[in-house]
Design a protein around this motif. Structure first.
Motif, PDB file in Angstrom:
ATOM      1  N   VAL A  41      16.995  -9.973 -53.546  1.00 23.86           N
ATOM      2  CA  VAL A  41      15.506  -9.717 -53.013  1.00 23.86           C
ATOM      3  C   VAL A  41      14.480 -11.464 -52.639  1.00 23.86           C
ATOM      4  CG1 VAL A  41      13.229  -9.678 -54.537  1.00 23.86           C
ATOM      5  CG2 VAL A  41      15.800  -8.523 -55.202  1.00 23.86           C
ATOM      6  N   ALA A  42      14.162 -11.063 -50.672  1.00 29.43           N
ATOM      7  CA  ALA A  42      13.444 -12.037 -50.760  1.00 29.43           C
ATOM      8  C   ALA A  42      11.612 -12.612 -52.405  1.00 29.43           C
ATOM      9  CB  ALA A  42      12.009 -11.457 -49.909  1.00 29.43           C
ATOM     10  N   VAL A  43      11.294 -13.899 -52.358  1.00 33.62           N
ATOM     11  CA  VAL A  43      10.186 -14.649 -52.609  1.00 33.62           C
ATOM     12  C   VAL A  43       9.882 -15.240 -52.664  1.00 33.62           C
ATOM     13  CG1 VAL A  43       9.438 -15.267 -55.317  1.00 33.62           C
ATOM     14  CG2 VAL A  43      11.854 -13.909 -55.403  1.00 33.62           C
ATOM     15  N   THR A  44       8.247 -14.834 -52.729  1.00 27.89           N
ATOM     16  CA  THR A  44       7.320 -16.022 -51.571  1.00 27.89           C
ATOM     17  C   THR A  44       6.908 -16.548 -53.187  1.00 27.89           C
ATOM     18  OG1 THR A  44       7.597 -14.802 -49.948  1.00 27.89           O
ATOM     19  CG2 THR A  44       5.493 -16.102 -49.962  1.00 27.89           C
ATOM     20  N   LEU A  45       6.637 -17.782 -52.683  1.00 27.37           N
ATOM     21  CA  LEU A  45       5.759 -18.424 -53.915  1.00 27.37           C
ATOM     22  C   LEU A  45       4.422 -19.303 -52.939  1.00 27.37           C
ATOM     23  CD1 LEU A  45       8.585 -20.976 -55.673  1.00 27.37           C
ATOM     24  CD2 LEU A  45       7.960 -18.963 -56.548  1.00 27.37           C
ATOM     25  N   GLN A  46       4.092 -19.063 -53.851  1.00 28.72           N
ATOM     26  CA  GLN A  46       2.370 -20.051 -52.819  1.00 28.72           C
ATOM     27  C   GLN A  46       1.366 -19.938 -53.742  1.00 28.72           C
ATOM     28  OE1 GLN A  46       1.412 -16.557 -50.580  1.00 28.72           O
ATOM     29  NE2 GLN A  46      -0.316 -15.997 -51.968  1.00 28.72           N
ATOM     30  N   GLU A  47       0.177 -20.605 -53.013  1.00 26.85           N
ATOM     31  CA  GLU A  47      -0.979 -21.000 -54.757  1.00 26.85           C
ATOM     32  C   GLU A  47      -1.355 -19.837 -54.648  1.00 26.85           C
ATOM     33  OE1 GLU A  47      -0.823 -24.338 -52.621  1.00 26.85           O
ATOM     34  OE2 GLU A  47       0.801 -24.491 -53.471  1.00 26.85           O
ATOM     35  N   TRP A  48      -1.397 -18.842 -55.290  1.00 20.04           N
ATOM     36  CA  TRP A  48      -1.082 -19.344 -56.827  1.00 20.04           C
ATOM     37  C   TRP A  48      -0.255 -17.606 -57.340  1.00 20.04           C
ATOM     38  CZ3 TRP A  48      -0.639 -24.015 -58.059  1.00 20.04           C
ATOM     39  CH2 TRP A  48      -2.241 -24.895 -57.646  1.00 20.04           C
ATOM     40  N   ALA A  49       0.882 -17.904 -56.599  1.00 18.93           N
ATOM     41  CA  ALA A  49       0.984 -16.641 -56.843  1.00 18.93           C
ATOM     42  C   ALA A  49       2.758 -16.431 -57.041  1.00 18.93           C
ATOM     43  CB  ALA A  49       0.604 -14.964 -56.003  1.00 18.93           C
ATOM     44  N   VAL A  50       3.391 -15.109 -57.827  1.00 18.72           N
ATOM     45  CA  VAL A  50       4.769 -15.697 -57.270  1.00 18.72           C
ATOM     46  C   VAL A  50       4.739 -13.468 -56.751  1.00 18.72           C
ATOM     47  CG1 VAL A  50       7.289 -15.045 -58.500  1.00 18.72           C
ATOM     48  CG2 VAL A  50       5.612 -16.938 -59.373  1.00 18.72           C
ATOM     49  N   LEU A  51       5.503 -13.646 -54.855  1.00 14.99           N
ATOM     50  CA  LEU A  51       5.086 -12.426 -55.091  1.00 14.99           C
ATOM     51  C   LEU A  51       7.040 -12.270 -54.200  1.00 14.99           C
ATOM     52  CD1 LEU A  51       1.853 -13.663 -52.563  1.00 14.99           C
ATOM     53  CD2 LEU A  51       1.913 -12.299 -54.084  1.00 14.99           C
ATOM     54  N   PRO A  52       7.181 -11.127 -54.869  1.00 12.58           N
ATOM     55  CA  PRO A  52       8.974 -10.589 -54.952  1.00 12.58           C
ATOM     56  C   PRO A  52       8.630  -9.655 -54.225  1.00 12.58           C
ATOM     57  CG  PRO A  52       8.331 -10.241 -57.242  1.00 12.58           C
ATOM     58  CD  PRO A  52       7.398 -10.944 -56.433  1.00 12.58           C
ATOM     59  N   ALA A  53      10.097  -9.215 -53.217  1.00 12.71           N
ATOM     60  CA  ALA A  53       9.572  -8.134 -52.217  1.00 12.71           C
ATOM     61  C   ALA A  53       9.573  -6.372 -52.792  1.00 12.71           C
ATOM     62  CB  ALA A  53      10.612  -8.009 -51.342  1.00 12.71           C
ATOM     63  N   SER A  54      10.236  -6.555 -54.665  1.00 10.49           N
ATOM     64  CA  SER A  54      10.111  -6.003 -55.280  1.00 10.49           C
ATOM     65  C   SER A  54      10.019  -6.037 -57.152  1.00 10.49           C
ATOM     66  CB  SER A  54      12.094  -5.490 -54.918  1.00 10.49           C
ATOM     67  OG  SER A  54      11.470  -3.798 -56.135  1.00 10.49           O
ATOM     68  N   ASP A  55       9.788  -5.618 -57.449  1.00 11.07           N
ATOM     69  CA  ASP A  55       9.911  -5.611 -58.527  1.00 11.07           C
ATOM     70  C   ASP A  55      10.381  -5.369 -59.909  1.00 11.07           C
ATOM     71  OD1 ASP A  55       8.207  -3.081 -58.741  1.00 11.07           O
ATOM     72  OD2 ASP A  55       6.607  -3.350 -59.714  1.00 11.07           O
TER      73      ASP A  55
END
Length: 158
Positions: A41-55
């Motif tokens: 699973v690819a996950v992006t971190l950024q201000e202010w979120a955790v964004l996985p490619a799938s939940d």
């Protein structure tokens, strides 16, 4: 009457659909040399979120590939098993999650991922509810990344 336009449009639409499917498969995909049950699973971190490619993913071995897109802050990636709502985790006086809190099991984490850097962690997830989060507290800016919204529900299914 020119009938080639509808056919070309159909070919273009099919090509675009296949391209979209290929992109999706690149971010959440089965892996393993022998075609095993592992999932990435690819996950992006950024201000202010955790964004996985799938939940959600099938229960079993899961590799999270985590990229910090910043644009400013160092982040971390924590996998917690819990039935609590992502916004209702116990926190300390600064707003960081109390990882030893009742109803929480820390599965694993990647600490201190610099902006534009990435990391990877492989875990075995049993079927159930999880939360993916950044639990950094920045004393200088008095910011708890969890409180700022860096959390998301995640599920492993049978």
């Amino acid at each position: 009457m020119n009938r080639s336009h509808p056919r070309r449009l159909g070919v273009v639409l099919v090509s675009l659909s296949l391209a979209a499917i290929g992109c999706s498969a690149a971010t959440v995909s089965p892996s393993g040399a022998s075609g095993g049950d592992a999932t990435t699973v690819a996950v992006t971190l950024q201000e202010w979120a955790v964004l996985p490619a799938s939940d959600s993913v099938p229960a079993g071995e899961v590799t999270f590939t985590v990229a910090n897109e910043g644009p400013v802050d160092v982040h971390e990636f924590v996998v917690l098993r819990t039935d609590l709502d992502p916004a209702d985790l116990p926190t300390d006086e600064h707003g960081a999650v109390t990882e030893a809190g009742e109803g929480i099991e820390v599965i694993d984490e990647i600490e201190d991922i610099a902006v534009d850097a990435s990391g990877e962690v492989t875990v075995t997830l049993e079927a159930g509810s999880y939360i993916l989060l950044c639990n950094i507290y920045d004393e200088g800016e008095d910011e708890a990344h969890y409180t700022m919204g860096m959390r998301v529900a995640f599920t492993a299914t049978d």
